[in-house]
Design an enzyme around this catalytic site. Sequence first.
Site, PDB file in Angstrom:
ATOM      1  CG  ASN A 112      -0.093   0.232   2.746  1.00  0.00           C
ATOM      2  OD1 ASN A 112       0.243  -0.695   2.837  1.00  0.00           O
ATOM      3  ND2 ASN A 112      -0.353   1.765   2.790  1.00  0.00           N
ATOM      4  CB  CYS A 113       1.384   4.269  -1.615  1.00  0.00           C
ATOM      5  SG  CYS A 113      -0.603   4.244  -2.758  1.00  0.00           S
ATOM      6  CB  VAL A 114      -0.569   7.916   1.279  1.00  0.00           C
ATOM      7  CG1 VAL A 114      -1.242   9.070   1.849  1.00  0.00           C
ATOM      8  CG2 VAL A 114       0.649   7.931   1.101  1.00  0.00           C
TER       9      VAL A 114
END
Length: 528
Positions: A468-470
């Site tokens: 995942n990212c932000v």
Amino acid sequence: MKKEKNMKIKFLQFIQKLGKSFMFPVSLLAFLGMFLGLGSSLASPSMIEKVPFLGNEAIHLFFQYMTTISNFAFANFPALFALSIPLGLAQKNKGVAAYSGFVGYMVMNLSTNFYLTTTNQLAPLDALTANSQKVILGIQSLDTGIIGGIIVGILAYFVHERFQHTDLPAAFSFFSGERFSPIMVTVFSALLGLLLPFIWPLVSGGIRAIGHVIQGAGIFGPFFYGIGIMLLKPFGLHHILISTIRFTDVGGTQLVNGESVSGALNIFYSQLNQGLPISPEATAFLGQAWMPSFIFALPAIALAIYVCAAKDKRKGIKGLLISAALVSIFPGISEPVEFLFLFIALPLYIFHSLMFGLAAIAVSLIGVVIGNTDGGLIDYIIFGVMQGSYTKWWLIIPLGIVWFAIYFFTFRWYILKFDVKTPGREEDEVIEGFEDLPQVFTQEKGIHDPGIILRALGGAENIVSIDNCVTRLRLQVNEMDKINEKILKKAGALGIVKISDQSLQVIIGAKVQVVKDGIEDLLVGGKG
């Protein structure tokens, strides 16, 4: 043709992961920037005049301490990029990859120093800026800024991936495997350091040329910058453009106390740290440009979606919309609201992109001077209100009210006129294989439920990898046909971006880390 397509997909995936890896040093810088902003504002003469006890010697010493801690990231930012890029990109042995990045960065600068010394090109310490040189972690070398850190970081990643599983002959087996990675990074970085004096003038010249074009656009520079961010955001590539403006010559170059500083954010922090007047040319590309959109416009979109929803469905979507609006208002994370309409109403996203760019122009024209990274209410208070009247922070409010009204009525009209299926306007239907689930999901039941999301992704057997990212889940799956987009959207997904036949992104929003951790727990436990 298929091979060429696969290469393009792999390149796009690499760029997306590269942008994600930028978030490690950038998030640290943003946090320490708040320390710097608080310290500078609370220690200012105007604030001490209003609140006399802030002039106490012990309190003043504490502010100096805050500033000293904050300077860690500013002074060593390129090295942090060299560490974070292989850390973020590497599939295995991430710690070794990061270690290799730091080794590579030091070796590159030592190698360049050796070349400059032996060719009598090492500049006197009082003429470093004029010769594009700098003392980096005790080593006098070429001042490559974050570009040097990025180059070494990417080099370390590829070398690490190539050599971390190398099996050497028995006599040299001690150096095999992951130990061989930093060794080979040392070799390649040493060669890079010798080449750098020849190639860097060309690279820096190209960057400066781009910077001249953007800076030459005058008031339209922030407009085109804003449009560029919005065009890249659906693909997760906007962090590349943002970092380029913030940390390289593309974002401008100014002399700060006799030292050449490049990059809009670098200029802002340097001036703030030294108590100098803040450059409006720098802040035009920073948080102030986004405040009318993040603090006012995006909440207006959430309200318009709520008003346009069916009355019996408003309760179910209220929590989702409030959460999306709050993460836009306070920390300045816009994707949770933007992805509510991006994939179902492209004209609205085009309208939003133009208004986003126009907001940057408007804020700059009225003379606002507020820096930092995020453009949310936190930045507005620390770097606007608390810095004093010179920032003209109060002008954001009437401008924001205008933006709120324009957005609310435009979105409300368009959603109703063209029957856009925003949250709360979808038709009820029973989806085959998910009959046991409620028709209307709520924050308490269904939305952001890791188990339901995993089922909608095709179950545990369909997941190859998850990250995942932000705001996004980034997944590799076995079969894209097993993905149920309708259930994903019912469960709180704001959008689904299919990169290739096996790669996709699911935009979740602020809850993405919780969802990802929950799915990983289910995968480890053998459920789903």
